[in-house]
Design an enzyme around this catalytic site. Structure first.
Site, PDB file in Angstrom:
ATOM      1  N   HIS A 132       0.835  -1.210   0.000  1.00 41.06           N
ATOM      2  CA  HIS A 132       0.000   0.000   0.000  1.00 41.06           C
ATOM      3  C   HIS A 132       0.869   1.260   0.000  1.00 41.06           C
ATOM      4  O   HIS A 132       0.574   2.233  -0.694  1.00 41.06           O
ATOM      5  CB  HIS A 132      -0.911   0.021   1.224  1.00 41.06           C
ATOM      6  CG  HIS A 132      -2.092  -0.899   1.109  1.00 41.06           C
ATOM      7  ND1 HIS A 132      -1.969  -2.259   0.979  1.00 41.06           N
ATOM      8  CD2 HIS A 132      -3.431  -0.651   1.103  1.00 41.06           C
ATOM      9  CE1 HIS A 132      -3.162  -2.820   0.895  1.00 41.06           C
ATOM     10  NE2 HIS A 132      -4.085  -1.860   0.961  1.00 41.06           N
ATOM     11  N   HIS A 180       0.488  -4.395   9.000  1.00 42.36           N
ATOM     12  CA  HIS A 180       1.931  -4.488   8.839  1.00 42.36           C
ATOM     13  C   HIS A 180       2.598  -4.105  10.150  1.00 42.36           C
ATOM     14  O   HIS A 180       2.024  -3.386  10.980  1.00 42.36           O
ATOM     15  CB  HIS A 180       2.423  -3.544   7.738  1.00 42.36           C
ATOM     16  CG  HIS A 180       2.216  -4.054   6.347  1.00 42.36           C
ATOM     17  ND1 HIS A 180       3.069  -4.953   5.743  1.00 42.36           N
ATOM     18  CD2 HIS A 180       1.254  -3.794   5.432  1.00 42.36           C
ATOM     19  CE1 HIS A 180       2.639  -5.216   4.516  1.00 42.36           C
ATOM     20  NE2 HIS A 180       1.534  -4.517   4.305  1.00 42.36           N
ATOM     21  N   ASP A 217       7.786  -2.482   8.275  1.00 43.51           N
ATOM     22  CA  ASP A 217       7.332  -2.617   6.894  1.00 43.51           C
ATOM     23  C   ASP A 217       7.023  -1.257   6.278  1.00 43.51           C
ATOM     24  O   ASP A 217       7.291  -1.017   5.100  1.00 43.51           O
ATOM     25  CB  ASP A 217       6.078  -3.497   6.832  1.00 43.51           C
ATOM     26  CG  ASP A 217       6.284  -4.851   7.482  1.00 43.51           C
ATOM     27  OD1 ASP A 217       7.434  -5.314   7.508  1.00 43.51           O
ATOM     28  OD2 ASP A 217       5.302  -5.436   7.968  1.00 43.51           O
TER      29      ASP A 217
END
Length: 293
Positions: free
Chosen positions: A179, A220, A224
């Site tokens: 994302h 996450h 990350d």
């Protein structure tokens, strides 16, 4: 009468822009198709790592300590914000087909975007394939039936990605956030080609908010998101340095409604094409001005 006249103007604008963008697309369509196909390969790799994922205790994370968990019922918040960013950027890249004020060619913008995306996704695949962390998301934790996948019974289960279920409820593809890859590529692209200062500032703010929401949703680990921030920016910087500006020319925004010209010619053979574009845009604007009168 007014609606018919405005519709005619828009259609004229679309056809003129199409005549300009089409030669660029014909030169680069193979690369663009490859990049789009790579999105499937990226999904295939994420699906494969789900088979390797083994649930375990959630790792200690500073972001988890500072941010309360939103929970599965509020997981849609981060997805809604990401969808808004994605759709807004998509519409913006095609606005030269409708509006006169523009600074770029749509084909060249997506050429650059997809190049950065593919390189970043290659680094992401290499990262999560060599080390699988226990997923922090609620459906990836110990006790969840979705945390691990049984061996596939049919090859179609792998190659079809079990869409959309397999995409939404994937586990194991953590380092680093996909994302954030898309978001940061879009933000950096608007920084280069966009013209509204307040939108540039807002886009960075939304990227920060999305980062917080991703960690709060436990989709996450904080690492990350942090790795995505410096990796994507570095990849964008390096590709921006390596690719010649003549291949990604910007257009000068038009002041009086006239079409923009590239700051640099695309190539020597495209000089004539640039002149033709200018004549088309000028003639189109003159026709519109006449219709208005």
């Amino acid at each position: 009468m007014y609606i018919a006249r405005e519709t005619s103007k828009v259609w004229r604008r679309i056809t003129m822009e199409y005549s300009v963008e089409w030669p660029l697309l014909k030169e680069r369509w193979k690369f663009l198709i490859f990049c789009l196909f790579f999105q499937y390969l990226h999904g295939l790799a994420a699906r494969a790592v789900h088979y390797l994922h083994r649930p375990g205790p959630v790792l200690q994370d500073v972001g988890f300590m500072l941010l309360p968990e939103l929970g599965p019922k509020k997981a849609y918040i981060s997805e809604t914000l990401f969808s808004f960013i994605f759709c807004s950027f998509l519409l913006w890249t095609f606005h030269p087909f409708i509006f006169h004020a523009k600074r770029f060619y749509t084909v060249l913008v997506w050429y650059r975007c997809l190049a950065v995306l593919v390189v970043s996704q290659c680094l992401r695949i290499a990262s999560f394939m060599v080390t699988q962390l226990p997923g922090p998301n609620y459906h990836c934790r110990e006790g969840s039936k979705m945390a691990s996948l049984p061996a596939p019974k049919r090859i179609s289960e792998v190659f079809l990605l079990n869409f959309p279920y397999g995409v939404v409820y994937g586990c194991g593809d953590l380092i680093f956030s996909s994302h954030m890859i898309f978001t940061l590529v879009f933000v950096r692209t608007y920084q280069k080609f966009g013209s509204k200062r307040w939108i540039k500032q807002l886009s960075w703010a939304l990227a920060v908010v999305l980062s917080v929401l991703i960690v709060a949703s436990r989709k996450h680990y904080t690492v990350d998101v942090v790795v995505a921030w410096y990796t994507v920016n570095l990849v964008f910087f390096l590709i921006d340095r390596q690719l010649p500006e003549a291949e990604f020319s910007e257009r000068i925004p038009s002041g009086g409604g006239g079409g923009g010209l590239p700051l640099l010619p695309l190539s020597t053979k495209d000089s004539q094409q640039t002149k033709e574009e200018l004549h088309k845009l000028i003639n189109g604007n003159a026709a519109e001005a006449k219709d208005t009168c």
